[in-house]
Write a protein that holds these residues in place. Structure first.
Motif, PDB file in Angstrom:
ATOM      1  N   HIS A 172      -1.607   4.904   0.522  1.00 16.57           N
ATOM      2  CA  HIS A 172      -2.896   5.431   0.045  1.00 16.57           C
ATOM      3  C   HIS A 172      -3.456   6.375   1.118  1.00 16.57           C
ATOM      4  O   HIS A 172      -2.898   6.478   2.220  1.00 16.57           O
ATOM      5  N   SER A 174      -6.407   6.001   2.431  1.00 17.94           N
ATOM      6  CA  SER A 174      -7.419   5.287   3.220  1.00 17.94           C
ATOM      7  C   SER A 174      -7.172   5.320   4.737  1.00 17.94           C
ATOM      8  O   SER A 174      -8.146   5.295   5.497  1.00 17.94           O
ATOM      9  N   GLN A 177      -9.411   7.477   6.760  1.00 18.19           N
ATOM     10  CA  GLN A 177     -10.735   6.940   7.164  1.00 18.19           C
ATOM     11  C   GLN A 177     -10.700   6.489   8.617  1.00 18.19           C
ATOM     12  O   GLN A 177     -11.585   6.815   9.409  1.00 18.19           O
ATOM     13  N   ARG A 198       4.621   5.088  -3.201  1.00 21.20           N
ATOM     14  CA  ARG A 198       4.816   3.665  -3.519  1.00 21.20           C
ATOM     15  C   ARG A 198       6.117   3.494  -4.286  1.00 21.20           C
ATOM     16  O   ARG A 198       6.482   4.355  -5.085  1.00 21.20           O
ATOM     17  N   GLN A 212      -3.881  11.432  -3.838  1.00 24.18           N
ATOM     18  CA  GLN A 212      -5.202  10.800  -3.821  1.00 24.18           C
ATOM     19  C   GLN A 212      -6.188  11.679  -3.070  1.00 24.18           C
ATOM     20  O   GLN A 212      -5.800  12.543  -2.280  1.00 24.18           O
ATOM     21  N   GLU A 214      -9.458  10.693  -0.712  1.00 29.83           N
ATOM     22  CA  GLU A 214     -10.262   9.638  -0.109  1.00 29.83           C
ATOM     23  C   GLU A 214     -11.612  10.229   0.259  1.00 29.83           C
ATOM     24  O   GLU A 214     -11.689  11.383   0.702  1.00 29.83           O
ATOM     25  N   VAL A 255     -13.469  -2.799   2.033  1.00 27.81           N
ATOM     26  CA  VAL A 255     -14.863  -2.591   1.601  1.00 27.81           C
ATOM     27  C   VAL A 255     -15.499  -3.918   1.201  1.00 27.81           C
ATOM     28  O   VAL A 255     -14.811  -4.855   0.774  1.00 27.81           O
ATOM     29  N   GLY A 286     -11.532   3.607  -7.078  1.00 26.87           N
ATOM     30  CA  GLY A 286     -11.988   2.427  -6.343  1.00 26.87           C
ATOM     31  C   GLY A 286     -12.982   2.865  -5.279  1.00 26.87           C
ATOM     32  O   GLY A 286     -12.879   3.976  -4.759  1.00 26.87           O
ATOM     33  N   ALA A 309     -17.091   4.251   0.919  1.00 28.83           N
ATOM     34  CA  ALA A 309     -15.793   4.922   0.812  1.00 28.83           C
ATOM     35  C   ALA A 309     -15.363   4.888  -0.645  1.00 28.83           C
ATOM     36  O   ALA A 309     -15.794   4.025  -1.414  1.00 28.83           O
ATOM     37  N   PHE A 310     -14.544   5.838  -1.005  1.00 28.43           N
ATOM     38  CA  PHE A 310     -13.969   5.814  -2.359  1.00 28.43           C
ATOM     39  C   PHE A 310     -12.597   6.479  -2.327  1.00 28.43           C
ATOM     40  O   PHE A 310     -12.281   7.250  -1.403  1.00 28.43           O
TER      41      PHE A 310
HETATM   42  N1  DAH Z   1      -6.977   2.901  -1.354  1.00 23.30           N
HETATM   43  C1  DAH Z   1      -7.219   2.326  -2.645  1.00 23.30           C
HETATM   44  C2  DAH Z   1      -5.947   2.438  -3.470  1.00 23.30           C
HETATM   45  O1  DAH Z   1      -5.082   3.190  -3.156  1.00 23.30           O
HETATM   46  C3  DAH Z   1      -8.303   3.082  -3.357  1.00 23.30           C
HETATM   47  C4  DAH Z   1      -9.627   2.816  -2.728  1.00 23.30           C
HETATM   48  C5  DAH Z   1     -10.385   1.737  -3.159  1.00 23.30           C
HETATM   49  C6  DAH Z   1     -10.101   3.620  -1.732  1.00 23.30           C
HETATM   50  C7  DAH Z   1     -11.610   1.469  -2.616  1.00 23.30           C
HETATM   51  C8  DAH Z   1     -11.323   3.392  -1.141  1.00 23.30           C
HETATM   52  C9  DAH Z   1     -12.080   2.289  -1.612  1.00 23.30           C
HETATM   53  O2  DAH Z   1     -11.843   4.109  -0.164  1.00 23.30           O
HETATM   54  O3  DAH Z   1     -13.294   2.059  -1.036  1.00 23.30           O
HETATM   55  O4  DAH Z   1      -5.821   1.731  -4.456  1.00 23.30           O
END
Ligand code: DAH
Length: 345
Positions: A172, A174, A177, A198, A212, A214, A255, A286, A309-310
């Protein structure tokens, strides 16, 4: 000119009238001018049969006939060549006023265009774009993000490990971050687009490589309401002005609280259809409030900092917005598919 010779000239002229091709012209030449079998030679040979007194006159007439015929034949040759020339000019005519045939133009891949479209929305909200490596360590991809050591996502099943397990392909975005919080001091407002990997078996909605974006905001007094407002604003811009957004409690290790974010179904408007499985809602990403442990892992004081974060799938966004039936189409590179995204930007 003697009557019999004049008659030959008349016939010759009639034949000349009918000549239309080079082939025909050659035949005519043979018939009249050939030394052995030509009509003219035959007349010259006749001189022996002519009474001596008439011979000079006859000779002059045959010469006259010869000159007339040669002149006629030359005219015919020139006319034919002329006609041929004009015909060819007509056939080979170039209309230089016609618009040129355009060369096929290349463009960005649809995923890149949608990525730019998504990033553009956040850039206009004041976010900066950052990037991170695709080859990561366990620490950045999992550990620092508060994944417990036995979390199933670390499993061989999902993760591509490289260099004998020392590194992995990020699963991912993330980890960006963590890298950002290590390198830059808050307040922070960043988005991080990129590829993720993946071990998924390809089907209509899965592919082992996808994309993705982020998002991370770190500042004082950032609240869940800020997160929801931001995502609502984003969804309205990307999907439709009247789209609704809801947060459903969910779990992600990095989170707390965590949420899955849905938009009201853009296909049925929320009344229920095949695409939203009659629920009226479609999950798009997410998100959550940055976990205190994540701040600690990055050397930040969780008492001082708050953040949200998302993370969203670019391919999924493209599929939803542009009605793409199968994620694998993004990898086939069939120009008939790719060309249809010209209007995205
Ligand atoms: N990294 C998660 C995924 O790949 C997605 C995600 C969910 C990112 C919640 C975020 C978060 O920053 O707060 O499924």
């Amino acid at each position: 000119m003697r009557k019999d010779l004049e008659q030959i000239l008349v016939e010759f002229r009639q034949e000349v009238e009918r000549v239309a091709t080079d082939e025909h012209l050659k035949q005519l030449h043979g018939k009249y001018f050939s030394r052995e079998k030509g009509v003219l030679s035959a007349q010259l040979r006749r001189i022996r049969e002519i009474p001596v007194a008439e011979r000079p006159g006859f000779g002059q007439d045959v010469n006259l006939l010869k000159q007339e015929m040669e002149a006629e034949f030359d005219r015919l040759t020139r006319t034919l060549a002329d006609e041929d020339y004009h015909r060819r000019v007509e056939q080979e005519r170039l209309d230089i006023t016609l618009p040129a045939v355009g060369l096929p133009r290349g463009s960005f891949h649809p995923i890149k265009m949608v990525e730019q479209e998504l990033c553009g929305i956040f850039e206009r909200m004041g976010y900066s774009i950052v990037e991170g490596p695709e080859i990561e360590t366990d620490f950045y991809n999992f550990g620092a993000l508060n994944f417990p050591p036995d979390h199933p996502a670390r499993d061989e099943q999902d993760t591509f490990f490289v260099a004998g397990g020392r590194y992995l392909l990020r699963t991912h975005t993330s980890p960006v971050q963590i890298r950002t919080m290590q390198q830059l001091a808050p307040p922070l407002k960043i988005i991080a687009p990129g590829k993720v990997f993946r071990k998924d078996t390809p089907d209509a909605t899965h592919y082992p490589i996808f994309h993705q974006i982020e998002g991370l905001v770190v500042a004082e007094n950032v609240s869940l309401a800020d997160l929801k407002g931001t995502l609502h604003d984003f969804a309205r811009q990307f999907f439709a002005p009247d789209v609704r957004v809801r947060l459903r409690p969910s779990f992600f290790p990095f989170v707390e609280p965590g949420a899955e974010v849905d938009i009201s179904c853009i296909f049925c408007g929320g009344s229920g259809c095949r695409i939203c499985k009659q629920s009226g809602w479609i999950e798009i990403l997410g998100a959550g409030m940055v976990h205190p442990n994540v701040f600690v892992n990055c050397g930040l004081d969780p008492e001082e900092h708050t953040g949200f974060a998302f993370g969203m799938g670019v391919d999924r966004m493209a599929i939803l917005k542009y009605g793409v039936p199968d994620i694998r189409m993004f990898w086939e590179n069939d120009v008939r598919f790719l060309n249809q995204f010209w209007y995205v930007q």
